[in-house]
Write a protein that holds these residues in place. Structure first.
Motif, PDB file in Angstrom:
ATOM      1  N   ASP A 324       0.831  -1.211   0.000  1.00 25.98           N
ATOM      2  CA  ASP A 324       0.000   0.000   0.000  1.00 25.98           C
ATOM      3  C   ASP A 324       0.865   1.261   0.000  1.00 25.98           C
ATOM      4  OD1 ASP A 324      -2.295  -1.595   0.137  1.00 25.98           O
ATOM      5  OD2 ASP A 324      -2.183  -1.665   2.334  1.00 25.98           O
ATOM      6  N   ALA A 325       1.888   1.229  -0.852  1.00 24.66           N
ATOM      7  CA  ALA A 325       2.788   2.376  -1.045  1.00 24.66           C
ATOM      8  C   ALA A 325       3.600   2.707   0.205  1.00 24.66           C
ATOM      9  CB  ALA A 325       2.009   3.601  -1.498  1.00 24.66           C
ATOM     10  N   SER A 326       3.663   1.764   1.168  1.00 26.99           N
ATOM     11  CA  SER A 326       4.448   1.981   2.379  1.00 26.99           C
ATOM     12  C   SER A 326       5.510   0.886   2.495  1.00 26.99           C
ATOM     13  CB  SER A 326       3.556   1.962   3.622  1.00 26.99           C
ATOM     14  OG  SER A 326       2.618   3.019   3.583  1.00 26.99           O
TER      15      SER A 326
END
Length: 535
Positions: A324-326
């Motif tokens: 999730d883009a983390s």
């Protein structure tokens, strides 16, 4: 009069702290554990400020014995001691309350209540599964074999039973010959003949039964060195160097561990093991992503070692996943086959609170300075069973990995064993604590995981104590040089020992004994509460 009681109880409290502290490794004067709790039980018998002196006993004990935590965090050392002392506080209050209303001797209360609080303290993130009184006996093989039924708690139960019996005998003689003493008598103190018989027979019978079981178990289940050949690498990288390493220092760390691993060339080695987080590069992503030289060098080292030794590799390092883009960071064990090909990994499931992550970080972000890493780590979600190709024409072995303090989580090791692991490997980095007693205490804990599940455990530790433990708890090899076994470097190669037996009762059924003690404690407390209400 009250001033006299205060100073007497203060002396008794200090005496328990002293005796109990010296019974743990090191120095591990293990026989002291069998009398260490007696002064504290006498305090409880008097009923004078039981809660205060129970908390004081716990606070002094943990503050003194957790001094090695000062190397990492002084604030955490004090905070943990203050918290763990609560278990001693509630133990003392429960014993006092039950004795007051049911008038039972310590012998019939203390062992159950003690195991109850040790069991509660064993839960990850809730307590701290360290300094259980049974750990003091880790070198006495006949005594600890019962752990394959009761878990480590069976040994704690026995030790507290002996302490309780001695305290009851002292109470009995004080009540008989000094009727004016402040000891609150139990119902057995008034039935003198019966008191003596019960107080002596019960602990003696338990000791005889457990030792008999242990001797026959050791004789009937010999462990043979018929397992795979394992070589563990101990580089002894100081934590101060490792945690603040620059580019050149990372290269030196990698070079040191690679060179030590190459010493296994020409030996019969099935797997080479590096300790926790010793790979300075990231092994699970393309080096081009971060564009770091150390990531390329780390992957090249895998190929160099496997080409020279033709051994499988288990390397402790850090993994990065993007979700999730983390970016998520994991304390990981990477597994490579004999050709240097990546097979699988295990991410540490149980992280150390305020050591590897901040609980409820959204609300407790002000504790971030306690975490020695720049970011909080994420916990793994599954147990990984690795398959080891021994190349010996026999079936491949299966093993599980536990990282650092995960060997204190008895339920985790038990689940690995139930999943089919033939043996376990522990990778750890205890260099945080230099050459303190923490290293010995950590090894003592792991001995019980081996006995409970009748499985060999091999440990690879950055600064010590790298070792091999047999299914019966025997430490049959450890890395040492000129009588020094901490903060040294080298490799340790030996065979895994297998025991020709099915899963232990403990592996199949878990902490039934400890849960039974919790149940007895609950019944005793409710009985005392009922009597108080209707008295």
């Amino acid at each position: 009069m009250y001033k006299k009681h205060f100073y007497v109880n203060l002396f008794l409290s200090f005496l328990t702290v002293l005796l109990l502290s010296f019974s743990f490794p090191s120095p591990c004067v293990s026989y002291l554990a069998w009398i260490a709790l007696v002064p504290w039980f006498i305090i409880i018998s008097t009923g004078y400020r039981t809660g205060l002196f129970s908390y004081l006993t716990g606070l002094l004990f943990f503050a003194f014995n957790l001094t090695w935590l000062w190397f990492v965090t002084g604030f955490g050392w004090i905070l943990l001691a203050l918290f763990l002392a609560l278990f001693f506080y509630f133990f003392g209050l429960v014993i006092h309350y039950v004795r007051r209303w049911l008038r039972l001797p310590h012998l019939f209360i203390a062992p159950f209540v003690w195991v109850t609080f040790e069991y509660l303290r064993s839960f990850p993130y809730f307590g701290f599964p360290w300094f259980f009184v049974g750990h003091t006996q880790y070198l006495h093989l006949p005594l600890i074999q019962i752990a394959d039924i009761t878990g480590m708690y069976g040994i704690s139960f026995l030790i507290v039973t002996v302490n309780a019996a001695i305290a009851d005998l002292i109470e009995y003689f004080l009540f008989k010959y000094f009727p004016g003493s402040e000891i609150v008598p139990s119902i057995l103190s008034e039935k003198r003949g019966m008191a003596l018989r019960i107080t002596i027979i019960v602990p003696c019978s338990l000791i005889s039964l457990i030792l008999t079981y242990g001797y026959f178990d050791l004789k009937g289940k010999p462990a043979s060195p018929n397992g795979p050949d394992i070589c563990v690498v101990q580089g002894n990288i100081p934590q101060g160097v490792k945690i603040k390493a620059n580019k050149e220092q990372r290269k030196k760390i990698l070079s040191k561990y690679t060179d030590l691993s190459l010493q296994a060339a020409g030996k019969k080695t099935d797997i080479i093991v590096w300790p926790e987080t010793m790979v300075p590069g990231i092994l699970n992503i393309d080096p081009k992503i971060l564009n770091r030289e150390i990531d390329n060098l780390s992957k090249e080292s895998v190929r160099i070692i496997t080409d020279a030794t033709y051994a499988n590799l288990l390397l402790g390092g850090t993994a990065i996943d993007v979700r999730d883009a983390s970016a998520l960071y994991f304390n990981t064990a990477f597994y490579f086959d004999r050709n240097g090909s990546y097979i699988n990994r295990y991410d540490k499931i149980y992280l150390v609170p305020f050591g590897e992550f901040i609980p409820f970080e959204k609300w407790l972000s002000f504790f971030s300075y306690l975490v020695p890493y720049s970011v909080s780590l994420s916990g793994g979600e599954q147990r990984t069973i690795f398959e080891l190709d021994t190349g010996k024409g026999s079936r491949n072995c299966k093993f599980g990995v536990i990282i650092c303090y995960e060997d204190t989580v008895a339920s985790l090791v038990r689940k690995f064993r139930k999943d089919g692991a033939d043996f376990m490997i522990n990778i750890t980095n205890d260099a945080w604590f230099h050459n303190s007693s923490e290293l010995d205490q950590h090894l003592a804990v792991m001995v019980f995981r081996a006995v409970e599940n009748r499985t060999s455990i091999t440990r690879a530790a950055n600064s010590g104590i790298s070792s091999f433990i047999a299914p019966n708890g025997e430490i049959y090899d450890y890395l040492h040089s000129k009588k020094k076994y901490k903060e040294i470097e080298g490799i340790l190669c030996n065979k895994i020992r297998f025991e020709n037996s099915a899963n232990s009762w403990y592996t199949n059924h878990g902490d039934v004994f400890a849960i039974s003690c919790v149940s007895v404690t609950a019944v005793l407390f409710l009985a005392a509460l009922t009597k108080r209400i209707f008295a």
